[in-house]
Design an enzyme around this catalytic site. Sequence first.
Site, PDB file in Angstrom:
ATOM      1  N   ARG A   5      55.155  50.513 -13.563  1.00 57.39           N
ATOM      2  CA  ARG A   5      55.185  51.799 -14.264  1.00 57.39           C
ATOM      3  C   ARG A   5      56.524  52.471 -13.939  1.00 57.39           C
ATOM      4  O   ARG A   5      56.962  52.472 -12.777  1.00 57.39           O
ATOM      5  CB  ARG A   5      54.040  52.720 -13.817  1.00 57.39           C
ATOM      6  CG  ARG A   5      52.673  52.359 -14.378  1.00 57.39           C
ATOM      7  CD  ARG A   5      52.595  52.480 -15.909  1.00 57.39           C
ATOM      8  NE  ARG A   5      51.306  52.084 -16.465  1.00 57.39           N
ATOM      9  CZ  ARG A   5      51.059  50.929 -17.090  1.00 57.39           C
ATOM     10  NH1 ARG A   5      52.008  50.021 -17.217  1.00 57.39           N
ATOM     11  NH2 ARG A   5      49.865  50.686 -17.589  1.00 57.39           N
ATOM     12  N   HIS A  31      58.558  48.791 -23.691  1.00 61.42           N
ATOM     13  CA  HIS A  31      57.342  48.383 -22.966  1.00 61.42           C
ATOM     14  C   HIS A  31      56.559  47.320 -23.758  1.00 61.42           C
ATOM     15  O   HIS A  31      55.697  47.654 -24.559  1.00 61.42           O
ATOM     16  CB  HIS A  31      56.488  49.647 -22.755  1.00 61.42           C
ATOM     17  CG  HIS A  31      55.341  49.455 -21.823  1.00 61.42           C
ATOM     18  ND1 HIS A  31      54.628  50.503 -21.314  1.00 61.42           N
ATOM     19  CD2 HIS A  31      54.773  48.339 -21.301  1.00 61.42           C
ATOM     20  CE1 HIS A  31      53.665  50.041 -20.532  1.00 61.42           C
ATOM     21  NE2 HIS A  31      53.740  48.732 -20.507  1.00 61.42           N
ATOM     22  N   GLN A  61      57.682  57.632 -22.146  1.00 64.06           N
ATOM     23  CA  GLN A  61      57.607  56.637 -23.228  1.00 64.06           C
ATOM     24  C   GLN A  61      57.123  57.306 -24.502  1.00 64.06           C
ATOM     25  O   GLN A  61      56.118  58.019 -24.439  1.00 64.06           O
ATOM     26  CB  GLN A  61      56.660  55.502 -22.824  1.00 64.06           C
ATOM     27  CG  GLN A  61      57.196  54.700 -21.661  1.00 64.06           C
ATOM     28  CD  GLN A  61      56.416  53.412 -21.390  1.00 64.06           C
ATOM     29  OE1 GLN A  61      56.799  52.652 -20.543  1.00 64.06           O
ATOM     30  NE2 GLN A  61      55.337  53.147 -22.090  1.00 64.06           N
TER      31      GLN A  61
END
Length: 343
Positions: free
Chosen positions: A241, A294, A270
């Site tokens: 993360r 991601h 994000q």
Amino acid sequence: MKVLAILYKGGQSAKEEPRLLGTIENKLGLEEWLKGLGHELVVLAGGTSDDLYPRCRYLTRDLIEKAKNLKLCITAGVGSDHVDLNAAVDHRIQVLEVSGSNVVSVAEHVVMSILLLVRNFVPAHEMIERGDWQVSDIARNAFDLEGKVVGTIGAGRIGYRVLQRLKPFDCKELLYYDYAPLPPAAAEAVGARKVDDLKEFVSQCDVVTVNCPLHEGTRGLVNAELLKHFKKGAWLVNTARGAICDKDDVAAAVKSGQLNGYAGDVWNVQPAPRDHVWRTVKNPLGAGNGMVPHYSGTTLDAQARYAAGTRSILENYLNGKPQEAQNIIVGLGKYETKAYGQR
Ligand code: NAI
């Protein structure tokens, strides 16, 4: 029953590729099935600048307290840090994930990222696209993984799979830092040594890979203070993360050469803003950046597994059947996992 799915916008790709199940277009393949059972599926977009996204992406304590009918939160994948887990415990809301569904996908990405940093791959490819050819500009900062010390922060499903995949590279040593020791046979199988002190751990590593969940004990764990203890010129890979690594401290370490490179797919915000420093930060030789959006745990193979796993969790819930123990992060009123910090 009403099921709210927060998924990412797949756009044209999702229309052309139905296996992109984790998108608002393809709805985890759940819509017809739920409809057939008389339930309603509501889909909202995440992973975009959609207005609803920031409000729904994170299930804060405040939201949980307002969601009077909420019973169950499921991560279609792995990583439940977007739910305030303590609030879920307090309000007896169960939190589940599809444990294991994308751990191989991420572990492969970690190994790739380690290799592309150590071997200085990205600038080499960029040179080729530019039409240039200056081998020494690349080779001056290219190394073999063989003979290096690699360590993982977190040796759970992903961390351990990274160690397994690194074994044939004949690294000098494989280390891990985790409050949960590996079973002796598992540690022996990969030849991994546990280091109990984090500063001592990073000071021994040529490569550090982060594979622990984000929780109170890991937020900002890799910061300026810890980076001082890294070997000068070490490489750092984070697919766990973004917020486990301090954005500005990591960028400063790459810029100064304290880190030779940083790679991964997770960001503290994000989608990452266009001017996010991790998009472009380079080491003093103009290299050392292996950042991507991601997607490491969202390969088409992974999407098939996590969509099926999400359906199976919903099925268990609807049929009053017990959930698989490994999928339960928070059960009714208590943590069922030991992976989200020592309590
Ligand atoms: P896991 O639960 O199998 O393993 C996590 C390990 O981290 C456990 O052994 C735990 O004891 C350890 N840990 C927890 N706190 C720690 C700390 N303070 N220091 C050191 N170790 C600590 O979880 P798994 O499946 O390996 O996934 C790990 C994380 O990877 C997820 O929580 C998620 O955040 C991230 N992930 C990222 C994906 C991506 O697409 N980039 C996809 C899947 C997971």
